[in-house]
Write an enzyme that holds these catalytic residues in place. Structure first.
Site, PDB file in Angstrom:
ATOM      1  N   GLU A 126      35.547  33.732  32.272  1.00 20.93           N
ATOM      2  CA  GLU A 126      35.568  33.309  33.686  1.00 20.93           C
ATOM      3  C   GLU A 126      37.003  33.435  34.193  1.00 20.93           C
ATOM      4  OE1 GLU A 126      33.909  29.357  33.872  1.00 20.93           O
ATOM      5  OE2 GLU A 126      32.051  29.993  32.886  1.00 20.93           O
ATOM      6  N   THR A 157      31.510  43.724  31.011  1.00 18.01           N
ATOM      7  CA  THR A 157      31.234  45.142  30.774  1.00 18.01           C
ATOM      8  C   THR A 157      29.726  45.376  30.824  1.00 18.01           C
ATOM      9  OG1 THR A 157      33.192  45.242  29.379  1.00 18.01           O
ATOM     10  CG2 THR A 157      31.631  47.068  29.175  1.00 18.01           C
ATOM     11  N   GLN A 336      54.024  61.882  24.975  1.00 20.17           N
ATOM     12  CA  GLN A 336      55.398  62.353  24.749  1.00 20.17           C
ATOM     13  C   GLN A 336      55.397  63.789  24.225  1.00 20.17           C
ATOM     14  OE1 GLN A 336      57.813  60.407  25.653  1.00 20.17           O
ATOM     15  NE2 GLN A 336      59.533  61.699  25.028  1.00 20.17           N
ATOM     16  N   GLU A 363      37.678  41.492  24.023  1.00 21.43           N
ATOM     17  CA  GLU A 363      37.121  40.855  22.808  1.00 21.43           C
ATOM     18  C   GLU A 363      38.178  40.077  22.033  1.00 21.43           C
ATOM     19  OE1 GLU A 363      34.018  42.429  20.419  1.00 21.43           O
ATOM     20  OE2 GLU A 363      33.245  43.579  22.104  1.00 21.43           O
ATOM     21  N   THR A 365      42.443  39.079  22.873  1.00 18.68           N
ATOM     22  CA  THR A 365      43.675  39.874  22.885  1.00 18.68           C
ATOM     23  C   THR A 365      44.212  39.971  21.450  1.00 18.68           C
ATOM     24  OG1 THR A 365      45.120  37.952  23.141  1.00 18.68           O
ATOM     25  CG2 THR A 365      44.272  38.965  25.181  1.00 18.68           C
ATOM     26  N   GLN A 367      47.046  39.066  20.441  1.00 21.74           N
ATOM     27  CA  GLN A 367      47.696  37.803  20.043  1.00 21.74           C
ATOM     28  C   GLN A 367      46.643  36.846  19.474  1.00 21.74           C
ATOM     29  OE1 GLN A 367      48.308  39.451  22.907  1.00 21.74           O
ATOM     30  NE2 GLN A 367      50.327  39.021  23.715  1.00 21.74           N
TER      31      GLN A 367
HETATM   32  C1  LIG Z   1      37.910  45.784  31.361  1.00 27.80           C
HETATM   33  C2  LIG Z   1      37.529  44.457  30.778  1.00 27.80           C
HETATM   34  C3  LIG Z   1      36.272  44.282  30.217  1.00 27.80           C
HETATM   35  C4  LIG Z   1      35.895  43.046  29.723  1.00 27.80           C
HETATM   36  N1  LIG Z   1      34.615  42.856  29.232  1.00 27.80           N
HETATM   37  C5  LIG Z   1      34.201  41.593  28.946  1.00 27.80           C
HETATM   38  C6  LIG Z   1      32.831  41.337  28.621  1.00 27.80           C
HETATM   39  O1  LIG Z   1      32.001  42.253  28.528  1.00 27.80           O
HETATM   40  N2  LIG Z   1      32.449  40.049  28.410  1.00 27.80           N
HETATM   41  C7  LIG Z   1      33.322  39.002  28.494  1.00 27.80           C
HETATM   42  O2  LIG Z   1      32.902  37.859  28.331  1.00 27.80           O
HETATM   43  N3  LIG Z   1      34.646  39.221  28.764  1.00 27.80           N
HETATM   44  C8  LIG Z   1      35.086  40.482  28.998  1.00 27.80           C
HETATM   45  N4  LIG Z   1      36.411  40.716  29.310  1.00 27.80           N
HETATM   46  C9  LIG Z   1      37.359  39.610  29.279  1.00 27.80           C
HETATM   47  C10 LIG Z   1      38.385  39.706  28.130  1.00 27.80           C
HETATM   48  O3  LIG Z   1      37.777  39.436  26.906  1.00 27.80           O
HETATM   49  C11 LIG Z   1      39.550  38.772  28.466  1.00 27.80           C
HETATM   50  O4  LIG Z   1      40.270  39.401  29.518  1.00 27.80           O
HETATM   51  C12 LIG Z   1      40.450  38.494  27.274  1.00 27.80           C
HETATM   52  O5  LIG Z   1      39.802  37.694  26.336  1.00 27.80           O
HETATM   53  C13 LIG Z   1      41.766  37.823  27.670  1.00 27.80           C
HETATM   54  O6  LIG Z   1      41.562  36.751  28.524  1.00 27.80           O
HETATM   55  P1  LIG Z   1      42.425  36.650  29.887  1.00 27.80           P
HETATM   56  O7  LIG Z   1      42.363  37.969  30.540  1.00 27.80           O
HETATM   57  O8  LIG Z   1      41.944  35.483  30.647  1.00 27.80           O
HETATM   58  O9  LIG Z   1      43.905  36.418  29.413  1.00 27.80           O
HETATM   59  P2  LIG Z   1      44.603  34.977  29.148  1.00 27.80           P
HETATM   60  O10 LIG Z   1      43.740  34.183  28.255  1.00 27.80           O
HETATM   61  O11 LIG Z   1      44.992  34.389  30.450  1.00 27.80           O
HETATM   62  O12 LIG Z   1      45.896  35.411  28.351  1.00 27.80           O
HETATM   63  C14 LIG Z   1      47.071  35.901  29.012  1.00 27.80           C
HETATM   64  C15 LIG Z   1      48.106  36.272  27.941  1.00 27.80           C
HETATM   65  O13 LIG Z   1      48.461  35.105  27.180  1.00 27.80           O
HETATM   66  C16 LIG Z   1      48.213  35.346  25.801  1.00 27.80           C
HETATM   67  N5  LIG Z   1      47.713  34.115  25.184  1.00 27.80           N
HETATM   68  C17 LIG Z   1      46.790  33.260  25.699  1.00 27.80           C
HETATM   69  N6  LIG Z   1      46.572  32.243  24.859  1.00 27.80           N
HETATM   70  C18 LIG Z   1      47.335  32.465  23.764  1.00 27.80           C
HETATM   71  C19 LIG Z   1      47.535  31.785  22.517  1.00 27.80           C
HETATM   72  N7  LIG Z   1      46.867  30.676  22.209  1.00 27.80           N
HETATM   73  N8  LIG Z   1      48.412  32.329  21.629  1.00 27.80           N
HETATM   74  C20 LIG Z   1      49.072  33.477  21.916  1.00 27.80           C
HETATM   75  N9  LIG Z   1      48.928  34.166  23.071  1.00 27.80           N
HETATM   76  C21 LIG Z   1      48.072  33.667  23.968  1.00 27.80           C
HETATM   77  C22 LIG Z   1      47.165  36.427  25.762  1.00 27.80           C
HETATM   78  O14 LIG Z   1      47.178  37.144  24.538  1.00 27.80           O
HETATM   79  C23 LIG Z   1      47.578  37.291  26.948  1.00 27.80           C
HETATM   80  O15 LIG Z   1      48.604  38.164  26.556  1.00 27.80           O
HETATM   81  C24 LIG Z   1      36.820  41.958  29.767  1.00 27.80           C
HETATM   82  C25 LIG Z   1      38.096  42.163  30.292  1.00 27.80           C
HETATM   83  C26 LIG Z   1      38.458  43.375  30.812  1.00 27.80           C
HETATM   84  C27 LIG Z   1      39.831  43.525  31.415  1.00 27.80           C
END
Ligand SMILES: Cc1cc2nc3c(=O)[nH]c(=O)nc-3n(C[C@H](O)[C@H](O)[C@H](O)COP(=O)(O)OP(=O)(O)OC[C@H]3O[C@@H](n4cnc5c(N)ncnc54)[C@H](O)[C@@H]3O)c2cc1C
Length: 384
Positions: A126, A157, A336, A363, A365, A367
């Site tokens: 969300e 997706t 490159q 799925e 990040t 991290q």
């Molecule tokens: C093109 C696309 C397709 C997707 N498809 C799906 C899907 O089919 N179903 C679904 O449910 N979701 C989907 N997602 C969501 C995706 O899984 C999330 O974007 C991802 O899990 C990261 O969450 P966020 O974007 O809210 O980043 P955030 O959670 O806000 O993180 C921001 C940054 O902080 C870092 N961070 C956050 N918490 C920590 C921690 N505890 N320790 C270290 N670093 C941390 C993260 O690594 C990242 O670099 C999709 C996203 C995209 C962009």
């Protein structure tokens, strides 16, 4: 490399490679440019039965496992991960049902997914809950023989294109992660609509949309497993599907390396092909080595899934982390090697580099993968 594949595995690999070469490669740039969902390829994959690779035969699948699915994803990804993710995301939507569905749910939904007649999708994210999935706000309230869903899932997706959705929502807001549950929601259910298709950096042919639930009433039998098990369903699903993301990374990196070698043999500077310059050869050698290491770890993780080993969460996260970092590095280095031409849309490698970035994000990040591995190491050391 010889990984000792069975005849069936070789057949799946060759079939997926042929589809990639003949059906995906000729149209990938056009799909990317037009941001068009790859329905023609999806239809071909359905016709040859590839959507059912990992689904048991009793539910209409081919009865193979995660390993064979990864072989198919790897080959499709050599040509375009915008297309291969549309295939793989159906598996992401399917696994909650496969792992935790009731017999009735399996009989109803798995054959439709296995045949490719219907695509699946998975929604947990969300706007304020990505890495911290426990912060989800979508709710499912029991009302007689129904649940009523409210909330918005973001960046899903196959959103809008899929017919079958596995969705995680809170059934008890007071219980944190233990208050979430998993549900099957069908497209067309009143109160279930979609947001606009997102405009993205890469994987532009894949569909990424919001799922919007407004007093969406679904039958109570669409609850997967039990109330409160939503996060277990989600985490066990990711353990199964992260090897597939790793396979996307391996395939994408291999496709980029193939393009780089071909280009380096043709492009001449200082009176010789650039592949004759040792600095270029070393870059290619590093890429090939990294890709093979990523492939070996990816195959190990897929096998670990099929063996139902307790090591799966760790190995699955390791393969996703390693193979997708390799894909980002290799595609950047391949641009490159192409020099200025690599930056132009006339060649496929700028798209490969744009596409690679998402692998380090979705799925979980990279991290978060490191967190998963770290937590596993702590648990292991406490046990020994
Ligand atoms: C093109 C696309 C397709 C997707 N498809 C799906 C899907 O089919 N179903 C679904 O449910 N979701 C989907 N997602 C969501 C995706 O899984 C999330 O974007 C991802 O899990 C990261 O969450 P966020 O974007 O809210 O980043 P955030 O959670 O806000 O993180 C921001 C940054 O902080 C870092 N961070 C956050 N918490 C920590 C921690 N505890 N320790 C270290 N670093 C941390 C993260 O690594 C990242 O670099 C999709 C996203 C995209 C962009």
């Amino acid at each position: 490399m010889d990984y000792g594949f069975t005849e069936d595995q070789k057949h799946i690999q060759e079939l997926a490679r042929k589809i990639g070469r003949e059906k995906i490669m000729p149209i990938r740039a056009q799909l990317d440019e037009a941001e068009e969902f790859p329905w023609a390829v999806v239809k071909t994959l359905a016709e040859v039965g590839l959507f059912g690779i990992y689904i048991p035969e009793e539910y209409g699948g081919l009865g193979f496992g995660n390993f064979e699915n990864c072989l198919a994803v790897e080959e499709l990804s050599r040509y375009c991960i915008g297309v291969s993710v549309s295939f793989a995301a159906s598996g992401l939507g399917c696994y909650p049902i496969l792992l935790y569905g009731s017999e009735e749910q399996k009989k109803k939904y798995l054959p439709q997914i296995a045949s490719g007649a219907k695509l699946a999708a998975f929604g947990i994210t969300e706007s304020s809950a990505g890495s911290d999935a426990s912060a989800i706000r979508a709710t499912a309230v029991r009302d007689g023989n129904s649940y009523v869903l409210n909330g918005i899932k973001q960046w899903i997706t196959n959103g809008g294109e899929a017919e079958i959705y596995s969705v995680i929502a809170k059934t008890d807001k007071t219980k944190g992660p233990r208050g979430a549950s998993a549900f099957i929601v069908e497209k067309g259910t009143p109160g279930f609509t979609f947001g606009k298709k997102e405009k993205k950096l890469g994987i532009r042919s894949s569909a990424t949309r919001e799922l919007v639930f407004e007093d969406c009433r679904i039958p109570a039998e669409n609850l997967i497993a039990k109330e409160g098990m939503g996060f277990i369903v989600a985490m066990k699903t990711f353990d199964q599907t992260r090897p597939g993301i790793a396979a996307q990374g391996v395939g994408l990196a291999q496709g980029a390396l193939d393009a780089a070698i071909e280009y380096a043999r043709e492009r001449e500077t200082f009176g010789k092909p650039i592949i004759a310059h040792q600095a270029v050869q070393h870059m290619l050698a590093d890429m090939a080595t990294q890709i093979e290491a990523a492939r070996a770890l990816t195959y190990l993780s897929a096998k670990t899934a099929d063996l139902r080993s307790k090591d799966l969460p760790k190995v699955s996260a390791m393969s996703k982390l390693f193979a997708t970092d390799v894909a980002m590095k290799v595609t950047t280095d391949v641009v490159q090697i192409f020099g200025g031409y690599g930056y132009m849309r006339d060649y496929p490698v700028e798209k490969m580099m744009r596409d690679a970035k998402i692998l380090q994000i979705y799925e979980g990040t990279n991290q978060i993968q490191r967190n998963v591995i770290g937590q596993y190491l702590i648990k292991e050391s406490a046990r020994s």
